[in-house]
Design a protein around this motif. Structure first.
Motif, short mmCIF file in Angstrom:
data_model
loop_
_atom_site.label_atom_id
_atom_site.label_comp_id
_atom_site.label_asym_id
_atom_site.label_seq_id
_atom_site.Cartn_x
_atom_site.Cartn_y
_atom_site.Cartn_z
N HIS A 67 -2.22 -5.83 15.99
CA HIS A 67 -2.54 -5.03 14.74
C HIS A 67 -1.38 -4.94 13.51
N LEU A 68 0.09 -4.57 14.42
CA LEU A 68 1.07 -4.43 13.53
C LEU A 68 1.37 -6.12 12.66
N VAL A 69 1.05 -7.05 13.57
CA VAL A 69 1.33 -8.40 12.88
C VAL A 69 0.42 -8.59 11.91
N PHE A 70 -0.96 -8.16 12.08
CA PHE A 70 -1.76 -8.08 11.09
C PHE A 70 -1.28 -7.56 9.60
N ALA A 71 -0.87 -6.17 10.04
CA ALA A 71 -0.29 -5.52 8.81
C ALA A 71 0.75 -6.06 8.33
N VAL A 72 1.75 -6.60 8.86
CA VAL A 72 2.81 -7.09 8.10
C VAL A 72 2.19 -8.39 7.29
N VAL A 73 1.12 -9.37 7.85
CA VAL A 73 0.73 -10.40 7.06
C VAL A 73 0.06 -9.76 5.93
N PHE A 74 -0.64 -8.81 5.88
CA PHE A 74 -1.48 -8.38 4.67
C PHE A 74 -0.48 -7.82 3.68
N PHE A 75 0.60 -7.07 4.11
CA PHE A 75 1.75 -6.58 3.03
C PHE A 75 2.38 -7.67 2.45
N VAL A 76 2.61 -8.61 3.25
CA VAL A 76 3.14 -9.83 2.59
C VAL A 76 2.33 -10.50 1.60
N LEU A 77 1.08 -10.51 1.88
CA LEU A 77 0.09 -11.30 1.10
C LEU A 77 -0.06 -10.44 -0.26
N ALA A 213 -6.58 -7.74 -9.33
CA ALA A 213 -6.40 -6.29 -9.14
C ALA A 213 -7.16 -5.99 -7.75
N ILE A 214 -8.44 -6.42 -7.82
CA ILE A 214 -9.25 -5.96 -6.56
C ILE A 214 -8.84 -6.51 -5.53
N THR A 215 -8.33 -7.85 -5.22
CA THR A 215 -7.87 -8.49 -4.29
C THR A 215 -6.30 -7.76 -3.77
N LEU A 216 -5.50 -7.37 -4.73
CA LEU A 216 -4.45 -6.60 -4.29
C LEU A 216 -4.69 -5.30 -3.59
N VAL A 217 -5.64 -4.72 -4.08
CA VAL A 217 -5.95 -3.25 -3.55
C VAL A 217 -6.48 -3.41 -2.29
N ILE A 218 -7.25 -4.37 -2.08
CA ILE A 218 -8.00 -4.54 -0.72
C ILE A 218 -6.90 -4.83 0.27
N LEU A 219 -5.95 -5.93 0.04
CA LEU A 219 -4.95 -6.35 0.92
C LEU A 219 -4.17 -5.11 1.17
N VAL A 220 -3.58 -4.31 0.31
CA VAL A 220 -2.93 -2.97 0.76
C VAL A 220 -3.59 -2.24 1.64
#
Length: 235
Positions: A67-77, A213-220
């Motif tokens: 889960h932490l790895v996924f979190a890092v990936v999504f914040f980087v994206l 903008a929608i994609t950015l919000v979803i990723l965060v």
């Protein structure tokens, strides 16, 4: 419900619905999406259940780390999406307003973009029934947030020590909820008929215009969910 929030899938469903044989093609697209989510979640559940029987403590730690790895990936994206966000002039042109994830999806599934219009939505108009189902399955895999979210849900189901039949029912329900975003336009059209055509077209234009903008919000948001899961804040 982050799986159901996909501007790409929602726009694809709208394009299919507003074309020829729209209801059938939109339903097949949603079916492909559903099958993809169900399969990935079920496999993750089975793997986690098997690992949990052998070493529950290590499995729980592994879930938190993933889960932490996924979190890092999504914040980087999210950061990459922000840095590469289109200018106002590029957004006005349309094609350059798509986020990196959308461009990747178009390249992998439908080939090169045509000048002036997103390749994905241009080609969707001409897809047959089988291709619509395949596109739904492909988007379920290629849209970046789907696989991690499905794996996360499957890991939670697998670690819950539920009877297999009950766990599969939960997976089926989860896949159904994850497919709501692809079904909302179809339900609206079935209920409202041709009266909602104008509203659906307006919705499509709005989503395309604000895709980044929608994609950015979803990723965060998804990254925050994974961070909370990894740190045990959601327990």
């Amino acid at each position: 419900m982050a799986l159901a929030l996909s501007p790409i899938a929602l726009t694809t469903a709208l394009v299919l619905l507003l074309g020829e044989r729209g209801r059938r093609r939109a339903l097949l697209f949603a079916g492909g999406w559903y099958l993809c989510v169900f399969v990935v979640t079920a496999v993750a559940m089975w793997v986690t259940d098997t690992a949990d029987e052998e070493d529950p403590a290590a499995t729980a730690d592994g879930i938190d780390i993933l889960h932490l790895v996924f979190a890092v990936v999504f914040f980087v994206l999210a950061l990459v999406t922000w840095i590469k966000r289109p200018s106002a002039r590029a957004s006005a042109k349309g094609a350059d307003g798509l986020p990196p994830g959308t461009q990747l999806l178009e390249t992998e599934v439908l080939g090169e973009d045509e000048p002036g219009k997103p390749g994905l939505f241009e080609r969707v108009d001409h897809l047959g029934s089988a291709a619509c189902f395949a596109l739904g399955f492909a988007q379920g895999i290629l849209i970046i947030k789907n696989i991690p979210l499905a794996i996360s849900a499957g890991m939670r189901f697998g670690a819950a020590e539920l009877p297999q039949a009950e766990a599969l029912v939960l997976v089926a329900i989860f896949a159904g909820l994850a497919s709501l975003g692809t079904l909302i336009p179809l339900v609206a059209y079935v209920v409202g008929g041709e009266r909602v055509d104008h509203s659906l077209r307006d919705a499509r234009r709005w989503i395309e215009a604000h895709m980044t903008a929608i994609t950015l919000v979803i990723l965060v948001v998804v990254g925050g969910v994974f961070l909370g899961e990894g740190l045990g804040l959601a327990d």
